[in-house]
Design a protein around this motif. Structure first.
Motif, PDB file in Angstrom:
ATOM      1  N   PHE A 103     -25.087 -66.626 -12.033  1.00  8.94           N
ATOM      2  CA  PHE A 103     -23.720 -67.041 -11.737  1.00  8.94           C
ATOM      3  C   PHE A 103     -23.028 -67.434 -13.038  1.00  8.94           C
ATOM      4  O   PHE A 103     -23.486 -68.329 -13.756  1.00  8.94           O
ATOM      5  N   ASN A 104     -21.960 -66.746 -13.358  1.00  9.93           N
ATOM      6  CA  ASN A 104     -21.116 -67.064 -14.498  1.00  9.93           C
ATOM      7  C   ASN A 104     -19.766 -66.397 -14.249  1.00  9.93           C
ATOM      8  O   ASN A 104     -19.589 -65.758 -13.212  1.00  9.93           O
ATOM      9  N   PHE A 105     -18.823 -66.528 -15.164  1.00  7.08           N
ATOM     10  CA  PHE A 105     -17.497 -66.008 -14.844  1.00  7.08           C
ATOM     11  C   PHE A 105     -17.408 -64.490 -14.893  1.00  7.08           C
ATOM     12  O   PHE A 105     -16.416 -63.911 -14.427  1.00  7.08           O
ATOM     13  N   THR A 155     -20.403 -62.575 -13.832  1.00  4.70           N
ATOM     14  CA  THR A 155     -21.151 -62.373 -12.588  1.00  4.70           C
ATOM     15  C   THR A 155     -20.672 -63.432 -11.596  1.00  4.70           C
ATOM     16  O   THR A 155     -21.382 -64.376 -11.266  1.00  4.70           O
ATOM     17  N   SER A 156     -19.459 -63.269 -11.128  1.00  4.95           N
ATOM     18  CA  SER A 156     -18.821 -64.307 -10.314  1.00  4.95           C
ATOM     19  C   SER A 156     -18.948 -64.071  -8.809  1.00  4.95           C
ATOM     20  O   SER A 156     -18.458 -64.871  -8.011  1.00  4.95           O
ATOM     21  N   GLU A 157     -19.630 -62.994  -8.423  1.00  4.77           N
ATOM     22  CA  GLU A 157     -19.739 -62.643  -7.002  1.00  4.77           C
ATOM     23  C   GLU A 157     -20.313 -63.777  -6.132  1.00  4.77           C
ATOM     24  O   GLU A 157     -19.896 -63.925  -4.972  1.00  4.77           O
ATOM     25  N   ALA A 217     -19.627 -66.755  -5.998  1.00  2.00           N
ATOM     26  CA  ALA A 217     -18.604 -67.720  -5.589  1.00  2.00           C
ATOM     27  C   ALA A 217     -18.053 -67.415  -4.196  1.00  2.00           C
ATOM     28  O   ALA A 217     -17.425 -68.288  -3.575  1.00  2.00           O
ATOM     29  N   TYR A 258     -15.756 -73.127 -16.307  1.00  6.34           N
ATOM     30  CA  TYR A 258     -15.705 -72.298 -15.101  1.00  6.34           C
ATOM     31  C   TYR A 258     -16.704 -72.797 -14.060  1.00  6.34           C
ATOM     32  O   TYR A 258     -16.350 -73.016 -12.893  1.00  6.34           O
ATOM     33  N   LEU A 259     -17.956 -73.002 -14.463  1.00  4.86           N
ATOM     34  CA  LEU A 259     -18.985 -73.387 -13.494  1.00  4.86           C
ATOM     35  C   LEU A 259     -18.824 -74.820 -13.001  1.00  4.86           C
ATOM     36  O   LEU A 259     -19.176 -75.130 -11.857  1.00  4.86           O
ATOM     37  N   THR A 269     -13.923 -61.048 -19.385  1.00  3.09           N
ATOM     38  CA  THR A 269     -14.352 -60.465 -18.107  1.00  3.09           C
ATOM     39  C   THR A 269     -14.073 -58.969 -18.084  1.00  3.09           C
ATOM     40  O   THR A 269     -14.917 -58.169 -17.666  1.00  3.09           O
TER      41      THR A 269
END
Length: 348
Positions: free
Chosen positions: A165-167, A169-171, A173, A207-208, A251
């Motif tokens: 999870f990162n901005f 690989t934001s799926e 969320a 972001y996280l 991104t």
């Protein structure tokens, strides 16, 4: 420091955790020093794995006399009962602890592996017995497959889920995080810096940190890295317009050439582990050379030289990545780095 509640486990841990992959690259004294610095700065969640060579042992030496207030998490890649029993004994010994707070099934990224751990003689049976015996206090799972992760969360068998999870690989969320909240499953974010691909710490963690129930666990190799991250945690978390713009730029740039390891591109007719190959540059930054040029990583990278460029993989990729090009580029990087490594290791 703020805390995060890891779902139904009721574990309260520091807002940021410690990922134990990079300390394999250090000397033992350096590794112990880095772990102790993280703990001194308020980190209470330390994550490692049986597969991370020296990581467990080094963490064990670093936490001697400080165990009481720490949450220790490790993992086993075994899918059967006997293998997990062996791994658990090794982990307890190497960490020098009497129990493990969070024991996780490592990288369960296809349904064959998922179903195997749940069979009568699968790894779950051993984990549950270990929990009853007090050797393990909570049980979690890690995955790179969105479909497997969602199924695991919905099953209510696991207290935590670890997922990239990162901005970029934001799926997660979307549906995955919503499911975790619905089923009260703690969410641990692996690869908050995209395996070393994101170099803007401020943006990555701002972001996280907007997700109050997500625990990011960056891999830490140097004390300065955790100090940088802590300055974000303890400072303003509001993202400026310039940071929003930079996040969008990164991104768009990385999104066209960033493998999420979902493995929808498989199977490969040449037996190439595509996601291993396309993520090699990230491995290069985080793992010791002994692991890169031998074992499963080395075997997979050697297969990349046989890519026939049939193109079957590319239409399967949900992110429209230029997989054939990425395989060719990373295979070339691997061969060049392996040559340098062998030259350094050759007797003089």
């Amino acid at each position: 420091m703020d805390t995060v509640r890891l779902g139904k486990s009721e574990l309260l841990v520091s807002r940021i955790g410690f990922g134990g992959i990079p300390i394999q690259r250090l000397t033992e004294d350096e590794a112990v020093s880095v772990v102790r610095t993280c703990v001194d700065l308020g980190i209470t969640f330390l994550d490692t794995a049986n597969a991370y060579t020296t990581s467990e042992e080094r963490i064990g030496k670093a936490i001697g006399g400080r165990r009481e207030h720490l949450v220790i998490a490790t993992k086993s890649g075994s899918r059967d009962r006997a293998g997990m029993e062996t791994h658990l004994k090794q982990s307890l010994k190497q960490l020098a602890v009497e129990w493990i707070d969070l024991y996780q099934f490592h990288s369960v990224s296809d349904f064959d592996a998922y179903h195997k751990i749940l069979e009568p003689d699968g790894a779950m049976s051993l984990a549950l017995e270990a929990k009853s015996a007090g050797l393990v206090r909570h049980i979690g799972i890690t995955s790179h497959s969105m479909d497997v992760a969602k199924e695991a969360v919905k099953s209510d068998r696991f207290e935590t889920i670890m997922f990239p999870f990162n901005f970029v690989t934001s799926e997660p969320a979307g549906e995955l995080l919503a499911l975790a909240r619905e089923h009260d499953v703690g969410f641990i974010a692996m690869k908050p810096l995209a395996g070393g691909m994101l170099d803007n710490v401020n943006i990555a963690f701002k972001y996280l940190l907007q997700f109050p129930d997500v625990l990011p666990i960056p891999g830490i190799q140097e004390a300065e890295e955790i100090r940088q991250i802590m300055s974000v945690v303890n400072g303003s978390r509001d993202m400026t317009e310039a940071e929003h713009a930079e996040m969008q730029r990164m991104t768009e740039e990385l999104g066209t050439r960033f493998c999420r390891r979902c493995d929808y591109c498989q199977p490969c007719s040449e037996g190439i582990p595509i996601s291993v190959v396309t993520n090699f540059t990230g491995f290069l930054k985080r793992m010791p050379p002994e692991r890169l040029f031998s074992g499963w990583i080395g075997a997979g990278m050697d297969k990349a030289a046989n890519c026939s460029k049939c193109g079957d993989c590319e239409p399967r990729c949900p992110y429209n990545l230029p997989i054939m090009e990425m395989v060719e580029e990373n295979a070339a990087v691997y061969q060049a780095e392996k040559k340098k490594y062998l030259e350094r290791a050759a007797p003089r």
